[in-house]
Design an enzyme around this catalytic site. Sequence first.
Site, PDB file in Angstrom:
ATOM      1  N   ASP A 160      -0.490  -6.327  65.185  1.00 43.60           N
ATOM      2  CA  ASP A 160      -1.233  -5.677  64.118  1.00 43.60           C
ATOM      3  C   ASP A 160      -2.478  -5.055  64.736  1.00 43.60           C
ATOM      4  O   ASP A 160      -3.466  -5.738  65.010  1.00 43.60           O
ATOM      5  CB  ASP A 160      -1.600  -6.681  63.020  1.00 43.60           C
ATOM      6  CG  ASP A 160      -2.354  -6.017  61.873  1.00 43.60           C
ATOM      7  OD1 ASP A 160      -2.708  -4.816  62.001  1.00 43.60           O
ATOM      8  OD2 ASP A 160      -2.580  -6.686  60.850  1.00 43.60           O
TER       9      ASP A 160
ATOM     10  N   TYR B 255      -5.923 -11.639  59.644  1.00 49.52           N
ATOM     11  CA  TYR B 255      -5.769 -10.944  58.369  1.00 49.52           C
ATOM     12  C   TYR B 255      -4.828  -9.764  58.565  1.00 49.52           C
ATOM     13  O   TYR B 255      -4.966  -9.001  59.523  1.00 49.52           O
ATOM     14  CB  TYR B 255      -7.126 -10.431  57.875  1.00 49.52           C
ATOM     15  CG  TYR B 255      -7.059  -9.684  56.557  1.00 49.52           C
ATOM     16  CD1 TYR B 255      -6.689 -10.326  55.382  1.00 49.52           C
ATOM     17  CD2 TYR B 255      -7.368  -8.320  56.491  1.00 49.52           C
ATOM     18  CE1 TYR B 255      -6.637  -9.638  54.171  1.00 49.52           C
ATOM     19  CE2 TYR B 255      -7.319  -7.627  55.285  1.00 49.52           C
ATOM     20  CZ  TYR B 255      -6.952  -8.293  54.139  1.00 49.52           C
ATOM     21  OH  TYR B 255      -6.894  -7.616  52.944  1.00 49.52           O
TER      22      TYR B 255
ATOM     23  N   LYS C  32      -7.182   2.121  59.633  1.00 49.71           N
ATOM     24  CA  LYS C  32      -8.580   2.349  60.029  1.00 49.71           C
ATOM     25  C   LYS C  32      -8.771   3.617  60.880  1.00 49.71           C
ATOM     26  O   LYS C  32      -8.672   4.702  60.343  1.00 49.71           O
ATOM     27  CB  LYS C  32      -9.139   1.080  60.656  1.00 49.71           C
ATOM     28  CG  LYS C  32      -9.063  -0.071  59.622  1.00 49.71           C
ATOM     29  CD  LYS C  32      -9.807  -1.340  59.904  1.00 49.71           C
ATOM     30  CE  LYS C  32      -9.797  -2.204  58.656  1.00 49.71           C
ATOM     31  NZ  LYS C  32      -9.196  -3.502  58.770  1.00 49.71           N
TER      32      LYS C  32
END
Length: 428
Positions: free
Chosen positions: A238, A144, A266
């Site tokens: 990522d 994702y 995050k």
Amino acid sequence: MNHTQSKAAFDEALKVIPGGVDSPVRAFKAVGGYPPFISHGKGGHIYDIDGNAYIDYVQSWGPLIFGHGDPDVEAAVIETVKKGLSFGAPTLLETELAKEVLELYPFMDKLRFVSSGTEAVMSAIRLARGFTGRDDIVKFIGCYHGHSDSLLVQAGSGAATFGSPSSPGVPADLTKHTLLAEYNNLESVKKCFADSKNIACIIIEPIAGNMGLVPADEAFLKGLRELCDAHGALLIFDEVMSGFRAGLNGAMAHTSVVPDMATFGKVIGAGMPVGAFGARAEIMAKLSPEGPVYQAGTLSGNPVAMTAGITSLKKLKAAPELYNELEAKARRLTNGLQLAAKEAGVAIQTDVRGSMFGFFFSATPVKNFADAAKCDGGFFARFHQGMLEEGVYLACSLFEAGFISTATTDEMIDATIAAAEKVLKRIA
Ligand SMILES: *Cc1c(COP(=O)(O)O)cnc(C)c1O
């Protein structure tokens, strides 16, 4: 456990917000029931509006490595808030956080801040395309990278949970440049390069956390590096989830493979909206206003968000041994889960990377999304419901990783294991 207030709150939210939530993964659709509405968090716990306490292994889906209400982050943020929320002009804080991050990732010379992981990856892809002058990208099934159009293909996590691997509203013209490969399967990537001479980059979660926790094999990552070098494509890690989570420098703590670009989110914002992407100077020079690749954001580098990130990263850097402690706690938990599953006669696979942990109710190792998708979703849902009633808040999908914070104590972990023993015996 009484959930009356949360149930009423969810019914009310459903009237004004689609699905009652602002991000689909929060809706508990895959596990059933109502999501608890949270009133506050403290350390390793969150509390819902019915007054129930939960040991929290979600931690806002990763950002809160110091747990809830860390006093240092809180104090620094409040100081900054008093000076103004946003200026849309440069502040010293952006340079400071950029330096803190770059010091940990020597292959990057420069960094740009945005406001989410989605934005970071979307911008990194645009830059990779602008830099190479090519259109195609290689993406792995089950990884994702946020919800931007060209990346919303076989996207794991929420998208997998809801059985909508790609989404209506995304024109095929936009995804035809996204080539899909299988995680940990180098042959499938070679095939992409055989099919296209127009590949700008490979984008990968080097430690996948959006199909459950599935780390990439070292030989696989090495193979990706070689393919990129041989074909003049860029390798993008990522690290939105793994950055400052799997180790102080994220996946770099677990692999010798060096990418060309990395994306963050995050933990970099410690609970505030921050994302970032970075690369060597030659690549970043293509970015506006230095170069022609356009990218912008009204609230990018927001001072309050930068402050949360700076405070959090400085704390982590001052005590790098924290990662050993976090990893030891994660192992205490997964070892306990293994034993609990064994006693109940349930097959389980577990893995740990720094403060990230994962478990699959599977008899065979999970190496890619197809393996993860074979797991029994119904069994996971019963486990999740049981754990929630025991006061343990786990991610509400089997396609998610779990997180340990410095506020997660051994006592909390032991209570979690005891709860798992009880629940697994009951549902096995
Ligand atoms: C969470 C996540 C994103 C998206 O970040 P948002 O802040 O939710 O937009 C991108 N990539 C990875 C690996 C993620 O875990």
